[in-house]
Design a protein around this motif. Structure first.
Motif, PDB file in Angstrom:
ATOM      1  N   LEU A  39       1.064  -1.277  -0.245  1.00 42.08           N
ATOM      2  CA  LEU A  39       0.318  -0.117  -0.186  1.00 42.08           C
ATOM      3  C   LEU A  39       1.103   1.014  -0.104  1.00 42.08           C
ATOM      4  O   LEU A  39       1.793   0.692   0.989  1.00 42.08           O
ATOM      5  CB  LEU A  39      -1.133   0.372   1.117  1.00 42.08           C
ATOM      6  N   PRO A  40       0.412   2.255  -1.047  1.00 43.90           N
ATOM      7  CA  PRO A  40       1.420   3.306  -0.589  1.00 43.90           C
ATOM      8  C   PRO A  40       1.540   4.332   0.770  1.00 43.90           C
ATOM      9  O   PRO A  40       0.390   4.815   0.967  1.00 43.90           O
ATOM     10  CB  PRO A  40       0.543   4.616  -1.263  1.00 43.90           C
ATOM     11  N   PRO A  41       2.296   4.292   1.057  1.00 47.00           N
ATOM     12  CA  PRO A  41       2.803   4.812   2.768  1.00 47.00           C
ATOM     13  C   PRO A  41       2.961   6.161   2.720  1.00 47.00           C
ATOM     14  O   PRO A  41       2.766   6.930   1.960  1.00 47.00           O
ATOM     15  CB  PRO A  41       3.723   4.691   2.635  1.00 47.00           C
ATOM     16  N   ASN A  42       2.127   7.593   3.905  1.00 43.96           N
ATOM     17  CA  ASN A  42       2.247   8.373   4.416  1.00 43.96           C
ATOM     18  C   ASN A  42       3.715   9.000   5.034  1.00 43.96           C
ATOM     19  O   ASN A  42       3.728   7.934   6.418  1.00 43.96           O
ATOM     20  CB  ASN A  42       1.391   9.050   4.420  1.00 43.96           C
ATOM     21  N   GLU A  43       4.584   9.672   4.815  1.00 43.04           N
ATOM     22  CA  GLU A  43       5.970   8.920   5.837  1.00 43.04           C
ATOM     23  C   GLU A  43       5.508  10.201   6.594  1.00 43.04           C
ATOM     24  O   GLU A  43       5.437  11.135   6.829  1.00 43.04           O
ATOM     25  CB  GLU A  43       6.974   9.178   4.977  1.00 43.04           C
ATOM     26  N   ASP A  44       5.939   9.526   7.775  1.00 43.50           N
ATOM     27  CA  ASP A  44       5.707  10.055   9.056  1.00 43.50           C
ATOM     28  C   ASP A  44       6.462   9.978   9.790  1.00 43.50           C
ATOM     29  O   ASP A  44       7.486   9.805   9.017  1.00 43.50           O
ATOM     30  CB  ASP A  44       3.780   9.851   9.541  1.00 43.50           C
ATOM     31  N   ARG A  45       7.055  11.425  10.661  1.00 40.48           N
ATOM     32  CA  ARG A  45       8.060  10.760  11.769  1.00 40.48           C
ATOM     33  C   ARG A  45       8.367  10.013  12.733  1.00 40.48           C
ATOM     34  O   ARG A  45       9.420   9.533  13.152  1.00 40.48           O
ATOM     35  CB  ARG A  45       8.058  12.491  12.421  1.00 40.48           C
ATOM     36  N   ASP A  46       7.284   9.579  12.877  1.00 42.38           N
ATOM     37  CA  ASP A  46       7.075   8.031  13.538  1.00 42.38           C
ATOM     38  C   ASP A  46       7.010   6.597  12.612  1.00 42.38           C
ATOM     39  O   ASP A  46       8.152   5.856  12.997  1.00 42.38           O
ATOM     40  CB  ASP A  46       6.038   7.648  14.479  1.00 42.38           C
ATOM     41  N   GLY A  47       6.846   6.501  11.436  1.00 45.04           N
ATOM     42  CA  GLY A  47       7.377   6.063  10.400  1.00 45.04           C
ATOM     43  C   GLY A  47       6.020   5.722   9.583  1.00 45.04           C
ATOM     44  O   GLY A  47       5.405   6.470   9.195  1.00 45.04           O
ATOM     45  N   PRO A  48       6.705   5.084   8.764  1.00 51.76           N
ATOM     46  CA  PRO A  48       5.191   4.711   7.392  1.00 51.76           C
ATOM     47  C   PRO A  48       3.819   4.454   8.150  1.00 51.76           C
ATOM     48  O   PRO A  48       3.412   3.359   8.275  1.00 51.76           O
ATOM     49  CB  PRO A  48       5.585   3.714   6.286  1.00 51.76           C
ATOM     50  N   ILE A  49       3.209   5.615   7.390  1.00 44.53           N
ATOM     51  CA  ILE A  49       1.613   5.488   7.849  1.00 44.53           C
ATOM     52  C   ILE A  49       0.658   4.884   6.740  1.00 44.53           C
ATOM     53  O   ILE A  49       1.741   6.029   5.675  1.00 44.53           O
ATOM     54  CB  ILE A  49       0.832   6.633   8.688  1.00 44.53           C
TER      55      ILE A  49
END
Lengths: 333, 310
Positions: free
Chosen positions: A61-71
């Motif tokens: 699935l396409p991830p959204n990069e966040d500071r905690d990790g890929p969402i």
């Protein structure tokens, strides 16, 4: 169920993958292993395969990069599970809201502070020390229609009280309407039918105040428990005349009394699901044991003594009981 | 003035009530863990393990409760009362007797009334403490677990199908839309070893570096493992099931309506074919008169025919 073939591993097995629930299901037959340890190893191996299949699907699935990790955004779960509570019902419009809709009245925002001409200062619109308070009126000019003995200040106070009571009544009516269709959040004490045995439980609702005497409240919350309509307060009468709220013990004793109406003393009466068994099951007389010892046992002797003493005391000519009298001697000082 | 309707007087009470109110889209379900009059050491361990797995949204009662008989008609009133009081819709009730040793009843409620029940026996139990592993791998509390169900019996056997649904509901945690991939660290592996038994394991997930962007999964057994033998189960009533499965209705899509940035809201109206040629002319007086005269004549004839036989 979404068919997600595990292309990376064994091509033959196809797993059913539910991404919303993070679940993978392998419907192929699982060979039973010989020993416990083998079974465990086999399950771990299979589990790893399924976890890998899930991970493949997830990381695709396409991830959204966040500071905690890929969402990643999960789809809705395919395996639907039942809700825990019913769908919320919208609150019915109140009496005022209906009226406002008909008349086309819209809400206007009031300011928290307003200018008070009398004291030449900014005062609250409501609450302590408010703008147009009834108490602050020093002088009321007499009108030609006024009767001589009437106190206009008391009159104003009474009118306000009536308005407040009317508003309270309307508020309760609105709440009652909302509760009837089930739009209010469930309150603990009145809703669960499981707290009290259904037919024996009735709500005694105290409705005081002559303005609310017309209110007949019945079957508001309880779905299945039978409710007696609230008896309105009599116009004359005191608190003592009010029917007292029955306690659980009273209700249980009533059941006991009612059961004595049957020939078998209520032993074979059909019991309700929540009813507890009767507290004094049948035994109302105490009989002495048949075989106690040689000859007259001490219990029988005690029983006979008691009867004899009471008989003799009743029929004795002596008015004075020396024992009792001696215990009551008080020294004369 | 004591009114029959109790409305909260403080804001705090109001907030608490709103928490318990039904929501349009539901998230997590709370679990109630309790036991009956008699429990065994194994059962105590099982209940406490389940509580530790679901620490955030579970309530564990420590006292014994002796009037709970979920499979009898009157014996579930206590459970429903507790469910109402603690706002829990999942119930785990443990009891131990000679006939049903290490008995665990998993129940769900709908609107605080018993929806369905599954009674399982716990065998070959290994507690969480007995596992030795690298503590860094320990799954974090509240993380969303993976589920792996293995075995065809989950589809063919009624009881296992039901147990699968209940286990999913029990351990699934919050329903979320967005998932942080770095935070997946646990998996429940349930294998159907017979048409009535499920071997359940709880493992931690280890994401290992692999050549591609997808990590390689490795399972490390951490948690309790037990054999669940299905004894009895009660499926939900059909009407209740239909009501519970209802989803929030989404706003109906309006057809033939488009929004144009320049012209605003545009609608298309479709007219049916009027077929002008087939319309009857309303003003043909002569024709009407003639028709009326003929109709009247026909009616009189038919009436005379009726009267004559009499």
């Amino acid at each position: 169920m979404a068919e997600g073939p595990a292309a990376t591993t064994i091509a033959a097995s196809s797993y059913e993958v539910d991404l919303g629930n993070l679940m993978a299901y392998d419907p192929s037959h699982h060979i039973a292993a010989a020993s416990r340890e083998e079974l465990r190893q086999e399950c771990l191996r299979k589990g790893t395969e399924l976890a890998q299949a899930l991970a493949d699907a997830l990381f695709a699935l396409p991830p959204n990069e966040d500071r905690d990790g890929p969402i990643v955004h999960l789809s809705l779960p395919t395996v639907r599970l039942p809700r825990e509570k019913h769908l919320p019902k919208p609150k019915p419009p109140t009496k005022w809201e209906l009226f406002a809709k008909v008349k086309g009245i819209t809400k206007r925002k009031k300011n928290k502070r307003e200018w008070d001409e009398q004291t030449q200062s900014w005062k609250r619109t409501y609450g302590y020390d408010r703008v147009n308070d009834d108490k602050d009126i020093p002088i009321i000019e007499a009108k030609s229609t006024d009767e001589p003995g009437v106190d206009p200040f008391a009159q104003r106070r009474d009118e306000k009280k009536k308005r407040v009571e009317k508003q309270e009544k309307n508020r309760l009516e609105n709440l009652k309407k909302a509760a009837k269709i089930g739009a209010l959040p469930r309150l603990l004490s009145f809703t669960s039918k499981c707290c009290f045995p259904p037919p024996l439980y009735y709500e005694c609702l105290f409705v005081s105040g002559r303005n609310l005497a017309e209110l007949q409240l019945s079957n508001i919350f309880c779905m299945q428990s039978i409710q007696l309509a609230a008896k309105a307060l009599p116009i004359i009468g005191t608190k003592a005349d009010l029917p007292k709220k029955s306690r659980k013990e009273d209700l249980e004793s009533v059941v006991g009394m009612a059961s004595s109406a049957t020939a078998s003393g209520g032993k074979f009466d059909e019991k309700l699901p929540d009813e507890k068994p009767p507290k004094h099951p049948g035994k109302h007389r105490k009989f002495l044991p048949v075989a106690e010892g040689k000859g007259m046992g001490s219990l029988e002797k005690q029983q006979n003594d008691k009867i004899l003493n009471s008989l003799l005391a009743r029929n004795s000519d002596e008015p004075l009981d020396v024992g009792k009298a001696s215990s009551r001697i008080q020294p004369l000082t | 003035m004591v009114a029959a309707i109790r409305v909260p007087k403080t804001q705090r009470a109001r907030r608490e009530l709103l928490k318990h109110a039904p929501k349009l889209v539901e998230t997590s379900k709370k679990t109630l863990i309790l036991h009956g009059t008699k429990t065994s050491a194994v059962l105590n361990s099982v209940l406490s393990d389940i509580y530790h797995l679901k620490r955030d949204n579970a309530v564990k009662y420590t006292k014994k409760n002796d009037n709970i008989r979920p499979f009898e008609s009157g014996g579930e009133s206590s459970l429903e009362f507790f469910s109402l009081k603690t706002d829990c819709s999942l119930i785990v009730y443990g009891s131990h007797s000679k006939k049903r040793p290490n008995n665990l009843i998993l129940g769900r409620t709908y609107d605080h009334h018993i929806y369905d029940l599954v009674e399982v026996g716990v065998e070959n139990y290994k507690s969480m403490e007995s596992y030795v592993y690298d503590k860094k791998l320990a799954p974090k509390l509240g993380s969303k677990p993976f589920f792996a169900f293995i075995g065809e019996h989950f589809e063919s056997a009624e009881e296992l199908k039901h147990l699968k649904e209940v286990l999913l509901d029990l351990f699934r945690g919050e329903v979320v839309e967005n998932l942080n991939l770095a935070g997946v660290d646990r998996i429940y592996v349930c294998t159907a070893i017979s048409p009535t038994t499920v071997y359940m394991m709880h493992c931690a997930l280890r994401l290992k570096r692999s050549g591609t962007s997808i990590p390689r999964m490795e399972l490390v057994e951490v948690g309790p493992s037990m054999d669940l033998v299905v004894r009895r189960h009660r499926l939900p009533v059909e009407s209740l099931k239909k009501e519970a499965m209802k989803t929030a209705e989404h706003a109906k899509k309006m057809k033939n309506v488009t929004k144009d940035p320049v012209q605003g809201k545009l609608g298309k109206v479709y007219m049916p074919d009027q077929q002008v040629g087939k319309l009857t002319l309303a003003n043909d007086i002569k024709g009407l008169k003639r028709e009326r005269r003929e109709a009247k004549k026909n009616k009189d004839d038919s009436k005379k025919q009726k009267v004559n036989p009499e």
